[in-house]
Design a protein around this motif. Structure first.
Motif, PDB file in Angstrom:
ATOM      1  N   ARG A  51       0.848  -1.218   0.000  1.00 10.78           N
ATOM      2  CA  ARG A  51       0.000   0.000   0.000  1.00 10.78           C
ATOM      3  C   ARG A  51       0.873   1.254   0.000  1.00 10.78           C
ATOM      4  O   ARG A  51       0.595   2.212  -0.716  1.00 10.78           O
ATOM      5  CB  ARG A  51      -0.919  -0.056   1.219  1.00 10.78           C
ATOM      6  N   GLU A  52       1.950   1.216   0.811  1.00  9.95           N
ATOM      7  CA  GLU A  52       2.868   2.362   0.879  1.00  9.95           C
ATOM      8  C   GLU A  52       3.503   2.623  -0.485  1.00  9.95           C
ATOM      9  O   GLU A  52       3.625   3.774  -0.920  1.00  9.95           O
ATOM     10  CB  GLU A  52       3.979   2.098   1.898  1.00  9.95           C
ATOM     11  N   LEU A  54       2.309   1.779  -3.440  1.00 11.43           N
ATOM     12  CA  LEU A  54       1.298   2.292  -4.376  1.00 11.43           C
ATOM     13  C   LEU A  54       0.984   3.766  -4.089  1.00 11.43           C
ATOM     14  O   LEU A  54       0.811   4.558  -5.019  1.00 11.43           O
ATOM     15  CB  LEU A  54       0.017   1.451  -4.289  1.00 11.43           C
ATOM     16  N   ASP A  55       0.915   4.129  -2.797  1.00  6.10           N
ATOM     17  CA  ASP A  55       0.625   5.526  -2.450  1.00  6.10           C
ATOM     18  C   ASP A  55       1.738   6.452  -2.928  1.00  6.10           C
ATOM     19  O   ASP A  55       1.470   7.546  -3.434  1.00  6.10           O
ATOM     20  CB  ASP A  55       0.429   5.667  -0.937  1.00  6.10           C
ATOM     21  N   LEU A  56       2.988   5.990  -2.754  1.00  2.00           N
ATOM     22  CA  LEU A  56       4.124   6.805  -3.205  1.00  2.00           C
ATOM     23  C   LEU A  56       4.068   6.968  -4.727  1.00  2.00           C
ATOM     24  O   LEU A  56       4.279   8.070  -5.255  1.00  2.00           O
ATOM     25  CB  LEU A  56       5.452   6.153  -2.792  1.00  2.00           C
ATOM     26  N   THR A  58       1.393   6.669  -6.842  1.00  2.52           N
ATOM     27  CA  THR A  58       0.281   7.502  -7.335  1.00  2.52           C
ATOM     28  C   THR A  58       0.456   8.972  -6.935  1.00  2.52           C
ATOM     29  O   THR A  58      -0.015   9.858  -7.644  1.00  2.52           O
ATOM     30  CB  THR A  58      -1.090   6.974  -6.854  1.00  2.52           C
ATOM     31  N   SER A  59       1.166   9.222  -5.808  1.00  2.00           N
ATOM     32  CA  SER A  59       1.399  10.620  -5.421  1.00  2.00           C
ATOM     33  C   SER A  59       2.330  11.310  -6.414  1.00  2.00           C
ATOM     34  O   SER A  59       2.383  12.541  -6.471  1.00  2.00           O
ATOM     35  CB  SER A  59       1.971  10.705  -4.003  1.00  2.00           C
ATOM     36  N   ASN A  67      -4.751   7.240 -11.718  1.00  2.33           N
ATOM     37  CA  ASN A  67      -4.187   6.478 -10.602  1.00  2.33           C
ATOM     38  C   ASN A  67      -4.675   5.035 -10.582  1.00  2.33           C
ATOM     39  O   ASN A  67      -3.901   4.118 -10.290  1.00  2.33           O
ATOM     40  CB  ASN A  67      -4.537   7.147  -9.266  1.00  2.33           C
ATOM     41  N   GLU A  71      -2.273   1.878 -10.593  1.00  2.00           N
ATOM     42  CA  GLU A  71      -2.319   0.872  -9.509  1.00  2.00           C
ATOM     43  C   GLU A  71      -2.513  -0.530 -10.084  1.00  2.00           C
ATOM     44  O   GLU A  71      -1.880  -1.481  -9.638  1.00  2.00           O
ATOM     45  CB  GLU A  71      -3.452   1.184  -8.524  1.00  2.00           C
TER      46      GLU A  71
ATOM     47  N   ASP B  13      11.678   1.692  -4.433  1.00  2.00           N
ATOM     48  CA  ASP B  13      10.834   2.878  -4.601  1.00  2.00           C
ATOM     49  C   ASP B  13      11.311   3.736  -5.770  1.00  2.00           C
ATOM     50  O   ASP B  13      10.504   4.261  -6.543  1.00  2.00           O
ATOM     51  CB  ASP B  13      10.825   3.717  -3.313  1.00  2.00           C
TER      52      ASP B  13
END
Lengths: 95, 95
Positions: A51-52, A54-56, A58-59, A67, A71, B13
């Motif tokens: 999740r982290e 994917l959040d990084l 899409t941000s 997004n 994802e 990342d």
């Protein structure tokens, strides 16, 4: 018109190969992470870490892909990475 | 050990964001191709061209991902590109 289509297709082929290279570089890193996790008996799949990531991702997404599309593609890449770790683990058990 | 896991995760990342950038750059090229195809009333989906792209990609594949995995991931990327062209086409009709 035909020639600009050809030019764009050549660009597309080049970008495809760059994506290929990065996806495989990513897979190598995932394999190294898998080895460390194996030694420490850590679970391969970590939904919080996924999740982290994917959040990084899409941000930082500036489009044109939405997004949700980004994802979806990355989840396929993550899944392939997990499968690779499982294959490595199976091979290690067979040695 | 924890720190090398952290280092690898940071590398992961970074590679994720590079893949994101390339996937979106690819999408932009696909959009340009879509515009040309629209003007020439060409079909968006070209299975022969898709096969050619996949063959070129897998011929450059040095692993660790197998060709079948690479094809699977790229087919998802291609599908997302086609959907983007269809969205653009729909928007163009609404203007």
């Amino acid at each position: 018109m035909g020639s600009s289509l050809d030019t764009l297709r050549k660009q597309l082929d080049e970008v495809n190969l760059e994506i290929l290279e990065l996806i495989n570089r990513r897979a190598e890193i995932v394999q190294q992470i898998g080895q460390i996790k194996s030694k420490q008996s850590m679970k391969k799949f970590d939904p919080v870490r996924e999740r982290e990531m994917l959040d990084l991702i899409t941000s930082h997404n500036t489009g044109p892909f939405e997004n949700s599309t980004i994802e979806h593609i990355f989840k396929e890449i993550f899944k392939a990475g997990l499968e690779l770790q499982e294959d490595d683990h199976r091979k290690a058990l067979l040695v």
